[in-house]
Design a protein around this motif. Structure first.
Motif, short mmCIF file in Angstrom:
data_model
loop_
_atom_site.label_atom_id
_atom_site.label_comp_id
_atom_site.label_asym_id
_atom_site.label_seq_id
_atom_site.Cartn_x
_atom_site.Cartn_y
_atom_site.Cartn_z
N UNK A 32 -12.18 -22.39 49.97
CA UNK A 32 -12.37 -20.97 50.16
C UNK A 32 -13.76 -20.52 49.70
N UNK A 33 -14.14 -20.90 48.48
CA UNK A 33 -15.39 -20.40 47.89
C UNK A 33 -16.66 -21.00 48.51
N UNK A 34 -16.62 -22.26 48.88
CA UNK A 34 -17.83 -22.93 49.35
C UNK A 34 -17.83 -23.26 50.84
N UNK A 40 -5.49 -20.48 53.74
CA UNK A 40 -4.62 -20.33 52.57
C UNK A 40 -5.36 -19.52 51.52
N UNK A 41 -4.58 -18.93 50.62
CA UNK A 41 -5.16 -18.08 49.58
C UNK A 41 -5.38 -18.86 48.30
N UNK A 42 -6.30 -18.39 47.47
CA UNK A 42 -6.59 -19.05 46.20
C UNK A 42 -7.62 -20.13 46.38
N UNK A 63 -8.25 -31.28 38.99
CA UNK A 63 -8.16 -32.67 38.54
C UNK A 63 -9.49 -33.19 38.00
N UNK A 64 -10.58 -32.50 38.30
CA UNK A 64 -11.91 -32.97 37.95
C UNK A 64 -12.61 -32.01 36.98
N UNK A 65 -11.84 -31.23 36.25
CA UNK A 65 -12.39 -30.25 35.32
C UNK A 65 -12.16 -28.84 35.82
N UNK A 66 -12.72 -27.88 35.10
CA UNK A 66 -12.54 -26.47 35.42
C UNK A 66 -13.23 -26.14 36.74
N UNK A 67 -12.47 -25.69 37.70
CA UNK A 67 -13.02 -25.39 39.03
C UNK A 67 -14.04 -24.26 38.99
N UNK A 68 -14.04 -23.45 37.92
CA UNK A 68 -14.96 -22.32 37.84
C UNK A 68 -16.10 -22.54 36.86
N UNK A 69 -16.28 -23.78 36.39
CA UNK A 69 -17.43 -24.09 35.53
C UNK A 69 -18.70 -23.84 36.34
N UNK A 73 -18.20 -26.90 38.51
CA UNK A 73 -16.92 -26.53 39.11
C UNK A 73 -17.00 -26.42 40.62
N UNK A 74 -15.93 -26.84 41.27
CA UNK A 74 -15.91 -26.86 42.73
C UNK A 74 -16.01 -25.47 43.35
N UNK A 75 -15.66 -24.43 42.63
CA UNK A 75 -15.81 -23.08 43.17
C UNK A 75 -17.26 -22.60 43.09
N UNK A 76 -18.06 -23.30 42.31
CA UNK A 76 -19.46 -22.91 42.11
C UNK A 76 -20.46 -23.81 42.82
N UNK A 77 -20.13 -25.09 42.95
CA UNK A 77 -21.07 -26.05 43.55
C UNK A 77 -20.35 -26.97 44.53
#
Length: 101
Positions: A32-34, A40-42, A63-69, A73-77
């Motif tokens: 969703x973020x990248x 789907x939501x979230x 599973x790989x750490x905080x998604x919002x780091x 984080x996967x939501x950031x990069x």
């Protein structure tokens, strides 16, 4: 006898092809973020293969750490990973994930 050999050969070929998933290098991030996925939501883990993104089944975004780091984080990069799995019903069914960065 020839028919039996042919049947065994055909079954073996199909079994070998369906059981193997090649390893490939992909982009891995939040769908969703990248990648702009909206089905789907979230926040959910996704891969991008050949410029098309797919949600991942078999691994969670956290599973790989905080998604919002903010740094990793996967939501950031968007990160690079070597994965194996298959695209089934427009979703990526993952067998293995190894982050490369």
């Amino acid at each position: 006898m020839k028919l039996k050999v042919l049947i065994v050969l055909v079954i073996t070929v199909f079994a070998c092809n369906s059981a193997s998933s090649k390893k490939q290098t992909v982009e891995l991030s939040c769908g969703q973020c990248q990648f702009g996925l909206t089905s789907q939501e979230g926040c959910d883990l996704a891969v991008r293969i050949d410029d098309k993104a797919y949600f991942v089944d078999g691994a969670d975004i956290d599973d790989f750490g905080d998604a919002h780091d903010k740094d990793s984080g996967f939501c950031e990069v968007i990160r690079t990973a070597e994965v194996s799995g298959d695209i089934i019903d427009d979703r990526f069914k993952v067998n293995t994930i190894a982050l490369k960065d």
